[in-house]
Design a protein around this motif. Structure first.
Motif, mmCIF file in Angstrom:
data_model
loop_
_atom_site.group_PDB
_atom_site.id
_atom_site.type_symbol
_atom_site.label_atom_id
_atom_site.label_comp_id
_atom_site.label_asym_id
_atom_site.label_seq_id
_atom_site.Cartn_x
_atom_site.Cartn_y
_atom_site.Cartn_z
ATOM 1 N N VAL A 38 34.299 42.562 5.861
ATOM 2 C CA VAL A 38 33.761 43.897 6.126
ATOM 3 C C VAL A 38 34.929 44.873 6.165
ATOM 4 O O VAL A 38 35.803 44.793 7.030
ATOM 5 N N ALA A 214 27.771 47.999 7.033
ATOM 6 C CA ALA A 214 27.585 46.838 7.904
ATOM 7 C C ALA A 214 26.984 47.310 9.227
ATOM 8 O O ALA A 214 27.572 48.147 9.918
ATOM 9 N N LEU A 217 27.830 42.480 12.816
ATOM 10 C CA LEU A 217 28.588 41.290 12.463
ATOM 11 C C LEU A 217 28.262 40.200 13.478
ATOM 12 O O LEU A 217 28.277 40.448 14.693
ATOM 13 N N VAL A 222 26.535 38.833 8.103
ATOM 14 C CA VAL A 222 26.708 40.272 8.268
ATOM 15 C C VAL A 222 25.427 40.941 7.806
ATOM 16 O O VAL A 222 24.991 40.754 6.657
ATOM 17 N N THR A 224 23.561 44.234 6.704
ATOM 18 C CA THR A 224 23.879 45.553 6.164
ATOM 19 C C THR A 224 22.590 46.321 5.892
ATOM 20 O O THR A 224 21.494 45.777 5.992
ATOM 21 N N VAL A 234 33.196 35.196 8.507
ATOM 22 C CA VAL A 234 33.002 36.640 8.536
ATOM 23 C C VAL A 234 34.308 37.274 8.998
ATOM 24 O O VAL A 234 34.832 36.927 10.066
ATOM 25 N N ARG A 236 36.317 40.692 10.017
ATOM 26 C CA ARG A 236 36.252 42.108 10.407
ATOM 27 C C ARG A 236 37.580 42.762 10.052
ATOM 28 O O ARG A 236 38.613 42.450 10.630
ATOM 29 N N LEU A 369 34.143 33.687 12.929
ATOM 30 C CA LEU A 369 34.484 35.105 12.941
ATOM 31 C C LEU A 369 36.008 35.279 12.930
ATOM 32 O O LEU A 369 36.711 34.681 13.743
ATOM 33 N N TRP A 371 39.374 38.283 12.313
ATOM 34 C CA TRP A 371 39.647 39.710 12.462
ATOM 35 C C TRP A 371 41.125 39.978 12.200
ATOM 36 O O TRP A 371 41.958 39.078 12.230
#
Length: 457
Positions: A38, A214, A217, A222, A224, A234, A236, A369, A371
């Motif tokens: 994303v 998005a 999350l 995700v 959208t 996923v 971020r 997840l 990031w």
């Protein structure tokens, strides 16, 4: 087209290059992937790039609300530097000296890596190893310059302390008493880098779904406004816009940085000003300023910041005339020969700051997840390190990158409003006051020492 051009000098130039900045088609309903990222800024694009390097068979979807390079990646100061928001001393205190040394070495290597990829992929982003000059323009600033040079030597950073003549030979600014110079920075046209990376990853089969917002999350998915992407991982990669996501609103705050750009300057003026090698430049004041000599001989110059209550991000905040007029006055005070020079572009946008001023990257293996972010304005190079690290974490490759001290760091959350609005703006006001204090007393600011402790610098 007109609105996109207004976002920055860099995006205006990209449009002149023939890239019309028209968003790619949005997501076409529900789909599945191995990885969904994303945010199609530099963090997301580098992550996709290195994932395709590690495993060309991976199915990767990149979701972007606007277009690739819309955010800070297309608006920043164009410093591809080894700067990292947390100091080596702070990292050493928390993780030990070997970890701090490894982080500094990784950041220095990252500058070279960005240049190498740009050359290999034929991304013409005006990459030039000009280094960074930071002027000392008061006795207090000169004291900080000396301390910074001593600290850099301890961690293996190439930072030279300059006397007044050496500093002025690089940039003929006013009131120069000395400065510092490092080779570990390159000038970059950031929007060309971001748009070039988007082209490369799209050619490698990455689906870039632009114009796709998005909404949520969650582990393995995700949601959208154009469908749901289900994936094993996923990522971020939303930087300042993380503050707009449900469940992440206090993870980072968006602080605005503003820039202006002059018209192209004639050769005879550059002969007097300097920056002959394309150096980026700043000084040792507390409230950050930054600039570069662009490939077409402008000066692009900026400063920060402003935080708006409720972590507000709004296009109306990108062009505050009062702040941009102040930037012009600051630039002319630095370089009086620019007094009659036209300003052709003025723009701004938000950058992301974590509560402890520490950027981080990580992957929760349980949920899938991942990031990266919280770069505090030092993200142009750091996004590349983030992308390489995320690719290793996602593909399960145990590497020196996955053992760096910023990996899996968890910053505390920001305070609720109005406490964070009061605190952040008090800090910004304190930086301005500290500079004023030093001009009056000609000694290092006591207020600045308090501010440094609060931000762990």
């Amino acid at each position: 087209m007109t609105d996109a051009r207004r976002l920055s000098l860099w995006l205006d130039q990209v449009a002149d290059d023939g890239d019309h900045l028209t968003p790619r088609p949005p997501l076409e309903g529900d789909t599945e992937a191995d990885v969904v990222v994303v945010g199609a800024g530099l963090t997301g694009l580098w992550t996709a790039y290195y994932l395709t390097e590690a495993d060309p068979e991976l199915r990767i979807v990149l979701v972007e609300r606007e277009f690739a390079g819309f955010g800070a990646s297309g608006r920043n100061g164009g410093w591809c530097s080894a700067l990292f928001p947390a100091s080596a001393s702070a990292l050493a205190r928390d993780h030990g000296a070997p970890a701090a040394n490894a982080m500094r070495a990784a950041m220095r290597d990252t500058v070279v890596e960005v240049g190498g990829v740009a050359a290999f992929e034929e991304i013409d982003c005006d990459f030039a190893y000009g280094g960074t000059l930071r002027l000392a323009r008061s006795a207090a600033q000169l004291e900080r310059a000396r301390a910074e040079a001593d600290e850099a030597a301890h961690w293996g950073d190439d930072l030279e302390l300059l006397d007044a003549a050496a500093a002025r030979s690089r940039l003929a600014a006013t009131h120069v008493l000395g400065g510092t110079f490092t080779t570990d920075c390159a000038r970059v046209q950031p929007a060309r880098l971001a748009r070039g990376l988007a082209r490369v990853v799209a050619e490698r089969g990455v689906l870039i779904a632009e114009g796709t917002t998005a909404l949520r999350l969650s582990p393995r998915a995700v949601v959208t406004d154009h469908g749901t992407v289900r994936a094993r991982h996923v990522v971020r990669a939303t930087e300042a816009w993380t503050s707009q996501l449900p469940g992440s609103r206090r993870d980072v705050i968006p602080v605005y940085s503003l820039m202006i750009a002059t018209e192209p300057l004639p050769a005879e003026l550059w002969d007097r000003i300097g920056l002959a090698r394309g150096e980026t430049f700043s000084d040792h004041r507390h409230l950050v300023i930054y600039g570069q000599r662009t490939a077409d001989d402008r000066i692009a110059f900026g400063g920060r910041g402003a935080y708006h209550r409720g972590s507000r991000i709004d296009p109306a905040l990108d062009h505050p005339e009062r702040v941009q007029a102040h930037l012009r006055r600051t630039l002319v005070e630095l370089l009086p020969e620019l007094a009659e020079t036209a300003i052709t572009h003025a723009w701004g946008g938000p950058l992301g700051i974590a509560r402890d001023w520490q950027a981080s990257v990580g992957l929760d293996a349980r949920t899938g997840l991942a990031w990266a972010g919280g770069y505090v304005g030092d993200g142009l190079a750091t996004t590349n390190l983030a992308g390489r690290t995320l690719a290793d974490l996602i593909t399960g490759h145990d590497s020196p990158l996955t053992r760096l001290p910023w990996v899996d760091h968890r910053s505390p959350r920001w305070e609720p409003e109005p406490a964070r609005w009061l605190g952040v703006n008090a800090g910004l006001a304190a930086a301005v006051a500290a500079d004023a204090e030093e001009r009056l007393t000609r000694r290092p600011s006591g207020l600045a020492r308090v501010l440094a402790r609060l931000t762990d610098h």
